[in-house]
Design a protein around this motif. Structure first.
Motif, PDB file in Angstrom:
ATOM      1  N   MET A 173       0.851  -1.189   0.000  1.00  0.00           N
ATOM      2  CA  MET A 173       0.000   0.000   0.000  1.00  0.00           C
ATOM      3  C   MET A 173       0.883   1.234   0.000  1.00  0.00           C
ATOM      4  N   THR A 175       0.965   5.108   0.379  1.00  0.00           N
ATOM      5  CA  THR A 175       0.125   6.178   0.920  1.00  0.00           C
ATOM      6  C   THR A 175       0.900   7.479   1.031  1.00  0.00           C
ATOM      7  N   LYS A 182       3.280   8.376  -4.834  1.00  0.00           N
ATOM      8  CA  LYS A 182       2.795   7.038  -4.467  1.00  0.00           C
ATOM      9  C   LYS A 182       2.333   6.248  -5.691  1.00  0.00           C
ATOM     10  N   GLN A 264      -8.869   4.944  -1.257  1.00  0.00           N
ATOM     11  CA  GLN A 264      -9.796   5.538  -0.292  1.00  0.00           C
ATOM     12  C   GLN A 264     -11.217   5.627  -0.838  1.00  0.00           C
ATOM     13  N   CYS A 290      -2.924   2.360  -3.997  1.00  0.00           N
ATOM     14  CA  CYS A 290      -2.460   3.751  -3.901  1.00  0.00           C
ATOM     15  C   CYS A 290      -3.583   4.613  -3.349  1.00  0.00           C
ATOM     16  N   HIS A 292      -4.860   7.666   0.044  1.00  0.00           N
ATOM     17  CA  HIS A 292      -4.616   8.457   1.243  1.00  0.00           C
ATOM     18  C   HIS A 292      -4.437   7.542   2.451  1.00  0.00           C
ATOM     19  N   GLU A 293      -3.668   8.023   3.429  1.00  0.00           N
ATOM     20  CA  GLU A 293      -3.369   7.217   4.615  1.00  0.00           C
ATOM     21  C   GLU A 293      -4.606   6.919   5.460  1.00  0.00           C
ATOM     22  N   ILE A 296      -5.601   3.198   5.436  1.00  0.00           N
ATOM     23  CA  ILE A 296      -4.737   2.121   5.937  1.00  0.00           C
ATOM     24  C   ILE A 296      -5.476   1.222   6.917  1.00  0.00           C
ATOM     25  N   VAL A 312       3.092  -1.368   4.126  1.00  0.00           N
ATOM     26  CA  VAL A 312       2.725   0.030   3.878  1.00  0.00           C
ATOM     27  C   VAL A 312       3.969   0.844   3.539  1.00  0.00           C
ATOM     28  N   SER A 314       5.026   4.728   2.987  1.00  0.00           N
ATOM     29  CA  SER A 314       4.546   6.097   3.188  1.00  0.00           C
ATOM     30  C   SER A 314       5.464   7.082   2.478  1.00  0.00           C
TER      31      SER A 314
END
Length: 672
Positions: A173, A175, A182, A264, A290, A292-293, A296, A312, A314
């Motif tokens: 992932m 993020t 990303k 997201q 891919c 936004h955090e 997660i 993950v 970041s």
């Protein structure tokens, strides 16, 4: 039971008695004898349509106010209505009487009295209770339905995606905020793989990836709901695919690398089911997500059910993004090259474009979701090209999902948008998603700035810009046809809207899922029922995102689906006739919108062709029509424009005038 006569109402010299209960919360009034009273031989017959339509102006508003009252909800529970069924029954009650109230004298009298404030809105409760008692399901049906829903949700990841459960996937992932690289890192893995699939949130992004992949010397096909484009041919498919997320295959098609962009979106109430389906169903060695955090937590939670591990990665934003300390004070003369003004109204966008071009010497491109994808891409290219005259842009939040633009400064013209027929303040997520388009890495403007056009918006923008974005709580899922079929059999009195509401009521709060909710589902369900389509056929058509908010599209869709329900073939000529095409070339923004809506109708035809080519055979000709319409829209938007006080006029050129003369001549000859 205390019953009193409220008043006598004079109508065309006729006296009609209306009963009501002064202690409604503690008793139930049986008004069935009211019909016998009005049928008394001493009283002439009253036509309900004539009576009610003369005295009720806003029945839907009254019904909506009624079903949204807490005391009505409480009273219904006290009168034996099951909580799980109450919400669907209230909605069904409002839907039914919004169209049938005028054929029911009792309902017409009560609605009339409520509208004239002779009665209280809770006087509708007795009618609702009778409606609910006749429509509620048996206890056994409720128990069985809940069992089906809970079993489906509990085993969604395994039963619905058995092929993917046999694959040991490595899941990564990526993020970070917008413009953090990303998606770039995930796409590098996609391009290096022997086979890959990219799932895009928009057709424009799917097309961009399709073009980019082929330009890299890697054969790539593109699939969207409306069309399939093969680099070679259908008999020799490419190893790489770029598609919209809704088109992701979940069978044994195996890929080395799969990329799901904007993960997201898994929480989007209308489209999120496609992201959840892709997350669980893609068969691949490596799956790259891919987004936004804030996604997660929900992704980790969902993957616990599959036993797959999540790595993950970041990233930090590659270029600075700052909120400016000042606003533009509603002054167009403060605009500079590289500015993009954000608004959420199509009409306002055209007006702003006209104002900018009138008061400054800069040409302005325009980008919004209602434009055909090819026109949006064309407007984006005009703005991005440093050698073009288009130095500023006006845009909607359509630019928020992965669109790459050479923007120096994002300027919010408004912070409210129309959502489900209500003006709603935009969210911090949307503010950051759109703001992040400024100052793209490797663009003309390596640093991004954000502000607003009007002084009174600045405090709110500052709050939204700095607000923390909460973690996503639930993922959206879409039930497969077999689940709908089972529930439709058990609860035949429920339509698709009511079943969805009941299904969400049946979910335990501990589940990380919620069933999808299309906000035009009620209208679509009513449309399909009206024309007599079977439930499962209607269900498959719900996947088509027809813009039924627009009356023109809704009317055309009804005619198309009616022909489909009757087993008739819809040809290219039929489509032209239904749309009253050709139309005069667009001169005003309002007439331009009609072209946009006809483009939507073409998309609908192409979507149906992909699934029912026998009934919708003229794909190529409709595709050509859509391209011609898109070309006309694009050419119109490039003409000078002015606001004439009522609408935005796109000033015609000589070619336009020739086409208009030709159209008027042809129309006159046809009418001879």
């Amino acid at each position: 039971m205390k019953i009193t006569v409220n008043r006598l109402f004079n109508y065309s010299s006729l006296w009609c008695a209306t009963y009501y209960n002064s202690e409604l919360k503690n008793s139930f009034v049986d008004l069935r004898n009211f019909k016998n009273f009005t049928n008394n031989s001493a009283i002439p017959h009253i036509d309900p349509d004539t009576f009610a339509s003369s005295y009720v102006n806003k029945p839907m508003k009254i019904l909506n106010d009624f079903i949204n009252r807490k005391d009505v909800y409480t009273a219904a529970l006290q009168n034996g209505i099951c909580e799980a069924e109450l919400s669907p029954l209230l909605t069904s009650f409002a839907d039914y009487y919004s169209t049938h109230w005028c054929s029911n004298l009792e309902m017409g009298v009560i609605l009339s009295d409520i509208e004239k404030e002779h009665k209280h809105i809770t006087d509708l409760l007795p009618i609702f209770l009778r409606f609910a008692y006749s429509h509620r399901s048996s206890k056994e049906s409720l128990v069985k339905t809940r069992s089906i829903i809970q079993d489906f949700v509990h085993n969604y990841h395994s039963k619905s995606f058995q092929d993917a459960r046999h694959v040991k996937r490595k899941i990564h992932m990526h993020t970070g905020p917008t413009n953090s690289g990303k998606t770039y890192h995930a796409m590098q893995c996609y391009l290096k793989a022997q086979s890959g699939i990219y799932a895009a949130p928009l057709r424009t992004l799917a097309y961009e990836t399709f073009v980019r992949t082929n330009n890299e010397g890697i054969d790539c096909d593109m699939f969207t709901g409306e069309q399939k484009i093969y680099k070679n041919n259908a008999d020799k498919p490419s190893a790489h695919i770029s598609c919209t997320t809704e088109m992701v295959p979940t069978d044994m098609a195996m890929y080395e690398v799969a990329v799901i962009d904007e993960i997201q979106m898994i929480a989007d109430v209308q489209r999120g089911g496609a992201w959840t389906r892709a997350l669980f169903g893609l068969c691949c060695e490596e799956l790259h997500l891919c987004g936004h955090e804030s996604a997660i937590s929900i992704v980790k939670s969902l993957l616990e059910s599959t036993g797959e591990e999540l790595t993950v990665h970041s990233y930090e934003r590659l270029t600075p993004l700052t909120l400016l300390p000042t606003h533009l004070n509603s002054n167009c003369l403060q605009l500079r090259p590289g500015d993009c003004i954000i608004s959420f109204s199509r009409q306002k966008l055209h007006q702003t474009k006209a104002k900018i071009e009138e008061k400054t010497n800069m040409k302005c491109s325009i980008i919004y979701g209602g434009l055909p994808p090819s026109v949006r891409l064309e407007q984006i290219k005009l703005f991005n090209d440093p050698d073009s005259e288009y130095q500023v842009a006006v845009a909607s939040d359509a630019i928020g999902l992965g669109v790459n633009l050479n923007i120096k400064r994002i300027i919010f013209d408004d912070l409210y948008k129309m959502l489900h027929n209500e003006m709603t303040r935009i969210t911090p997520e949307l503010v950051m998603q759109v703001s992040g388009r400024a100052g793209r890495f490797m663009s003309l403007y390596p640093a991004g700035e954000v502000t607003c056009f009007h002084a009174n918006h600045y405090p709110l923008l500052k709050y939204l810009f700095n607000a923390k974005i909460p973690d996503i709580a639930k993922a959206i899922i879409s039930p497969p046809p077999q689940i709908w079929a089972e529930l439709d059999y058990i609860m035949p009195n429920y339509d698709l809207v009511q079943l969805l509401q009941f299904m969400n009521m049946g979910l335990s709060k501990s589940y990380r899922y919620e069933f999808f909710v299309r906000h035009d589902l009620e209208k679509m369900s009513f449309l399909y029922k009206k024309i007599g389509l079977p439930s499962l056929t209607s269900l498959s058509l719900l996947e088509c995102f027809v813009n039924l908010k627009k009356p023109f599209v809704c009317n055309i869709a009804e005619q198309i689906f009616t022909m489909f329900a009757e087993g008739k073939v819809l040809t290219y000529e039929d489509l032209l006739f239904i749309c009253s095409w050709p139309r005069p070339p667009p001169a005003y923004a309002q007439s331009l919108e009609l072209y946009e809506r006809i483009s939507d109708v073409c998309d609908l035809y192409l979507w149906l062709n992909q699934r029912n080519p026998k009934f919708f055979p003229d794909r190529l000709r409709v595709q050509e029509l859509k391209e011609d319409i898109s070309k006309t829209i694009g050419e119109t938007l490039c003409r000078p424009c002015i606001n004439d006080g009522t609408d935005v006029l796109y000033i015609p050129d000589s070619v336009y005038c020739e086409n208009l003369d030709k159209y008027l001549t042809e129309t006159a000859l046809k009418n001879l």
